[in-house]
Design a protein around this motif. Structure first.
Motif, PDB file in Angstrom:
ATOM      1  N   SER A  20     -30.139 -55.594 -23.567  1.00  0.00           N
ATOM      2  CA  SER A  20     -30.484 -55.788 -24.279  1.00  0.00           C
ATOM      3  C   SER A  20     -29.651 -54.471 -25.077  1.00  0.00           C
ATOM      4  O   SER A  20     -29.549 -55.301 -26.664  1.00  0.00           O
ATOM      5  CB  SER A  20     -31.834 -54.199 -24.299  1.00  0.00           C
ATOM      6  OG  SER A  20     -31.590 -53.042 -24.588  1.00  0.00           O
TER       7      SER A  20
ATOM      8  N   THR B 109     -26.960 -57.103 -25.887  1.00  0.00           N
ATOM      9  CA  THR B 109     -27.468 -58.457 -27.285  1.00  0.00           C
ATOM     10  C   THR B 109     -27.342 -57.651 -28.647  1.00  0.00           C
ATOM     11  O   THR B 109     -27.020 -58.253 -29.415  1.00  0.00           O
ATOM     12  CB  THR B 109     -28.445 -58.343 -26.823  1.00  0.00           C
ATOM     13  OG1 THR B 109     -28.409 -59.270 -25.079  1.00  0.00           O
ATOM     14  CG2 THR B 109     -29.057 -60.087 -27.584  1.00  0.00           C
ATOM     15  N   THR B 110     -27.588 -56.466 -28.683  1.00  0.00           N
ATOM     16  CA  THR B 110     -27.863 -56.449 -30.358  1.00  0.00           C
ATOM     17  C   THR B 110     -26.888 -55.880 -30.860  1.00  0.00           C
ATOM     18  O   THR B 110     -26.478 -56.469 -31.821  1.00  0.00           O
ATOM     19  CB  THR B 110     -28.672 -54.733 -29.390  1.00  0.00           C
ATOM     20  OG1 THR B 110     -30.124 -54.558 -29.361  1.00  0.00           O
ATOM     21  CG2 THR B 110     -28.845 -53.772 -31.233  1.00  0.00           C
TER      22      THR B 110
ATOM     23  N   VAL C 289     -25.529 -59.208 -32.055  1.00  0.00           N
ATOM     24  CA  VAL C 289     -26.529 -60.119 -33.143  1.00  0.00           C
ATOM     25  C   VAL C 289     -25.661 -58.659 -34.650  1.00  0.00           C
ATOM     26  O   VAL C 289     -25.462 -59.638 -35.593  1.00  0.00           O
ATOM     27  CB  VAL C 289     -28.123 -59.427 -33.343  1.00  0.00           C
ATOM     28  CG1 VAL C 289     -28.619 -59.509 -33.989  1.00  0.00           C
ATOM     29  CG2 VAL C 289     -28.654 -60.313 -32.359  1.00  0.00           C
TER      30      VAL C 289
ATOM     31  N   ASP D 142     -23.935 -67.954 -26.087  1.00  0.00           N
ATOM     32  CA  ASP D 142     -24.701 -68.121 -27.112  1.00  0.00           C
ATOM     33  C   ASP D 142     -24.072 -67.097 -28.600  1.00  0.00           C
ATOM     34  O   ASP D 142     -24.640 -67.321 -29.830  1.00  0.00           O
ATOM     35  CB  ASP D 142     -26.266 -68.241 -26.926  1.00  0.00           C
ATOM     36  CG  ASP D 142     -26.748 -69.224 -25.989  1.00  0.00           C
ATOM     37  OD1 ASP D 142     -25.960 -70.620 -26.330  1.00  0.00           O
ATOM     38  OD2 ASP D 142     -27.119 -69.134 -24.702  1.00  0.00           O
ATOM     39  N   PHE D 143     -23.289 -66.101 -27.717  1.00  0.00           N
ATOM     40  CA  PHE D 143     -22.725 -65.015 -28.657  1.00  0.00           C
ATOM     41  C   PHE D 143     -21.436 -65.028 -29.318  1.00  0.00           C
ATOM     42  O   PHE D 143     -20.886 -63.804 -27.732  1.00  0.00           O
ATOM     43  CB  PHE D 143     -23.578 -63.474 -28.665  1.00  0.00           C
ATOM     44  CG  PHE D 143     -25.561 -63.223 -29.025  1.00  0.00           C
ATOM     45  CD1 PHE D 143     -25.612 -63.424 -30.206  1.00  0.00           C
ATOM     46  CD2 PHE D 143     -26.104 -63.035 -27.715  1.00  0.00           C
ATOM     47  CE1 PHE D 143     -26.365 -63.681 -30.465  1.00  0.00           C
ATOM     48  CE2 PHE D 143     -27.326 -62.944 -28.101  1.00  0.00           C
ATOM     49  CZ  PHE D 143     -27.464 -62.572 -29.844  1.00  0.00           C
TER      50      PHE D 143
ATOM     51  N   SER E   7     -24.439 -72.620 -31.481  1.00  0.00           N
ATOM     52  CA  SER E   7     -25.117 -72.726 -31.080  1.00  0.00           C
ATOM     53  C   SER E   7     -26.471 -73.079 -31.841  1.00  0.00           C
ATOM     54  O   SER E   7     -27.755 -72.868 -31.500  1.00  0.00           O
ATOM     55  CB  SER E   7     -25.735 -71.132 -31.249  1.00  0.00           C
ATOM     56  OG  SER E   7     -24.606 -69.563 -30.519  1.00  0.00           O
TER      57      SER E   7
ATOM     58  N   ARG F  82     -32.469 -68.474 -23.966  1.00  0.00           N
ATOM     59  CA  ARG F  82     -30.858 -69.339 -24.516  1.00  0.00           C
ATOM     60  C   ARG F  82     -31.823 -69.997 -25.640  1.00  0.00           C
ATOM     61  O   ARG F  82     -30.671 -69.334 -27.630  1.00  0.00           O
ATOM     62  CB  ARG F  82     -30.906 -70.384 -23.679  1.00  0.00           C
ATOM     63  CG  ARG F  82     -30.015 -69.893 -21.516  1.00  0.00           C
ATOM     64  CD  ARG F  82     -28.852 -69.419 -22.495  1.00  0.00           C
ATOM     65  NE  ARG F  82     -27.873 -69.648 -22.644  1.00  0.00           N
ATOM     66  CZ  ARG F  82     -26.797 -70.197 -22.108  1.00  0.00           C
ATOM     67  NH1 ARG F  82     -27.170 -70.578 -20.996  1.00  0.00           N
ATOM     68  NH2 ARG F  82     -26.066 -71.032 -22.665  1.00  0.00           N
TER      69      ARG F  82
ATOM     70  N   ARG G 199     -31.319 -66.591 -28.618  1.00  0.00           N
ATOM     71  CA  ARG G 199     -30.389 -66.193 -28.367  1.00  0.00           C
ATOM     72  C   ARG G 199     -29.837 -67.104 -30.013  1.00  0.00           C
ATOM     73  O   ARG G 199     -29.070 -66.602 -30.962  1.00  0.00           O
ATOM     74  CB  ARG G 199     -29.513 -65.791 -26.958  1.00  0.00           C
ATOM     75  CG  ARG G 199     -29.828 -64.673 -26.704  1.00  0.00           C
ATOM     76  CD  ARG G 199     -28.863 -64.121 -25.358  1.00  0.00           C
ATOM     77  NE  ARG G 199     -28.049 -65.610 -24.571  1.00  0.00           N
ATOM     78  CZ  ARG G 199     -28.972 -66.035 -23.169  1.00  0.00           C
ATOM     79  NH1 ARG G 199     -30.035 -64.803 -23.165  1.00  0.00           N
ATOM     80  NH2 ARG G 199     -28.562 -66.637 -22.526  1.00  0.00           N
ATOM     81  N   ARG G 200     -29.788 -68.367 -29.713  1.00  0.00           N
ATOM     82  CA  ARG G 200     -28.950 -69.019 -30.633  1.00  0.00           C
ATOM     83  C   ARG G 200     -29.370 -69.189 -32.232  1.00  0.00           C
ATOM     84  O   ARG G 200     -28.953 -69.072 -32.592  1.00  0.00           O
ATOM     85  CB  ARG G 200     -29.161 -70.775 -29.972  1.00  0.00           C
ATOM     86  CG  ARG G 200     -28.681 -70.622 -28.845  1.00  0.00           C
ATOM     87  CD  ARG G 200     -29.108 -72.235 -27.807  1.00  0.00           C
ATOM     88  NE  ARG G 200     -28.721 -72.090 -26.601  1.00  0.00           N
ATOM     89  CZ  ARG G 200     -28.567 -73.241 -25.326  1.00  0.00           C
ATOM     90  NH1 ARG G 200     -29.756 -73.634 -25.701  1.00  0.00           N
ATOM     91  NH2 ARG G 200     -28.461 -73.594 -24.876  1.00  0.00           N
TER      92      ARG G 200
ATOM     93  N   ALA H  60     -30.950 -66.070 -32.331  1.00  0.00           N
ATOM     94  CA  ALA H  60     -30.619 -64.824 -32.865  1.00  0.00           C
ATOM     95  C   ALA H  60     -28.896 -65.270 -34.342  1.00  0.00           C
ATOM     96  O   ALA H  60     -28.358 -64.867 -34.877  1.00  0.00           O
ATOM     97  CB  ALA H  60     -30.437 -63.515 -32.043  1.00  0.00           C
ATOM     98  N   THR H  61     -28.223 -66.047 -33.222  1.00  0.00           N
ATOM     99  CA  THR H  61     -26.760 -65.838 -34.100  1.00  0.00           C
ATOM    100  C   THR H  61     -26.523 -66.485 -35.455  1.00  0.00           C
ATOM    101  O   THR H  61     -26.058 -66.244 -36.484  1.00  0.00           O
ATOM    102  CB  THR H  61     -26.044 -66.947 -32.721  1.00  0.00           C
ATOM    103  OG1 THR H  61     -25.512 -66.346 -31.655  1.00  0.00           O
ATOM    104  CG2 THR H  61     -24.601 -67.215 -33.430  1.00  0.00           C
TER     105      THR H  61
END
Length: 228
Positions: A7, A10-11, A14, A144-145, A153, A173, A176-177, A179-180
């Motif tokens: 996480s 990932t954070t 983002v 995806d980032f 994405s 997935r 994440r997309r 979020a992008t």
């Protein structure tokens, strides 16, 4: 040493994606018009400028492209060198990017709240940071980032609507997309609104630099926990 998944990473990705939107608001609306992170758009602007259309500045686009190339090459050498010695490279790369953005913010502060025209030198400095950013996220290989491109994405996010069965459409997935795409749009919106409200581009660059430092700190804490 590849950054540990989780996480925290990932954070961080983002946050980096959101800051791309802010950076491009400054680049396009103040320094150019030019892009410094999204070089696909910048290459098109350079082509338009060379053709003499749109009143665009070839110098601004060329400065962005040159700075980006320099940042990508230097970033690759720096990160590869750390990796060969078995040392973590993700955090140091983010701190290097942040230092360049802080330097750009200091230059923008000296230049003035809103430059009267293109600023190739400042554009190049921001583009160097973005070149390093692209190498860093490419090496991190977080699905995806990419943090600087949302087209793939967005396409993958929409693919299930057309029964694109060859594209992974699992909930993780797709989240994440989303979020992008959302972070990129939100960053651009925030940057544009703050500029319209009279916030100095220097302040925005310094805020972005601080955000990248926070991202590096979050990642570093997560890495220490995973190895501790």
């Amino acid at each position: 040493m590849k950054p540990p998944a989780g996480s925290a990473l990932t954070t961080t990705m983002v946050v980096l994606t959101l800051t791309t939107g802010i950076i491009e608001a400054v680049s396009f609306l103040v320094l150019g018009p030019v892009f410094t992170a999204v070089q696909t758009g910048n290459l098109l602007l350079l082509g338009f400028a060379v053709a003499g259309e749109g009143g665009l500045s070839p110098a601004a686009s060329a400065a962005s492209l040159g700075g980006f190339v320099a940042g990508a090459v230097l970033g690759a050498r720096f990160e590869s060198g750390l990796g060969r010695r078995g040392r973590p490279w993700f955090g140091p790369a983010l701190l290097t990017e942040a230092a360049l953005l802080a330097a750009a913010g200091a230059v923008a502060w000296h230049t003035g709240a809103h430059p009267a025209g293109p600023e190739p030198g400042l554009t190049a400095l921001v583009a160097v940071a973005m070149g390093i950013r692209n190498i860093t996220t490419l090496r991190a290989r977080v699905p995806d980032f990419t943090t600087t491109v949302a087209t793939r994405s967005l396409t993958a996010l929409l693919a299930p609507l057309g029964a694109g069965t060859r594209i992974d459409s699992g909930a993780g997935r797709q989240a994440r997309r989303l979020a992008t795409v959302g972070a990129m749009f939100t960053g651009g919106l925030i940057g544009a609104l703050l500029l319209r409200a009279g916030v100095s581009p220097a302040v925005l660059l310094l805020v972005v630099a601080g955000s990248v430092v926070v991202g590096a700190a979050v990642h570093g804490a997560a890495r220490r926990r995973s190895t501790g």
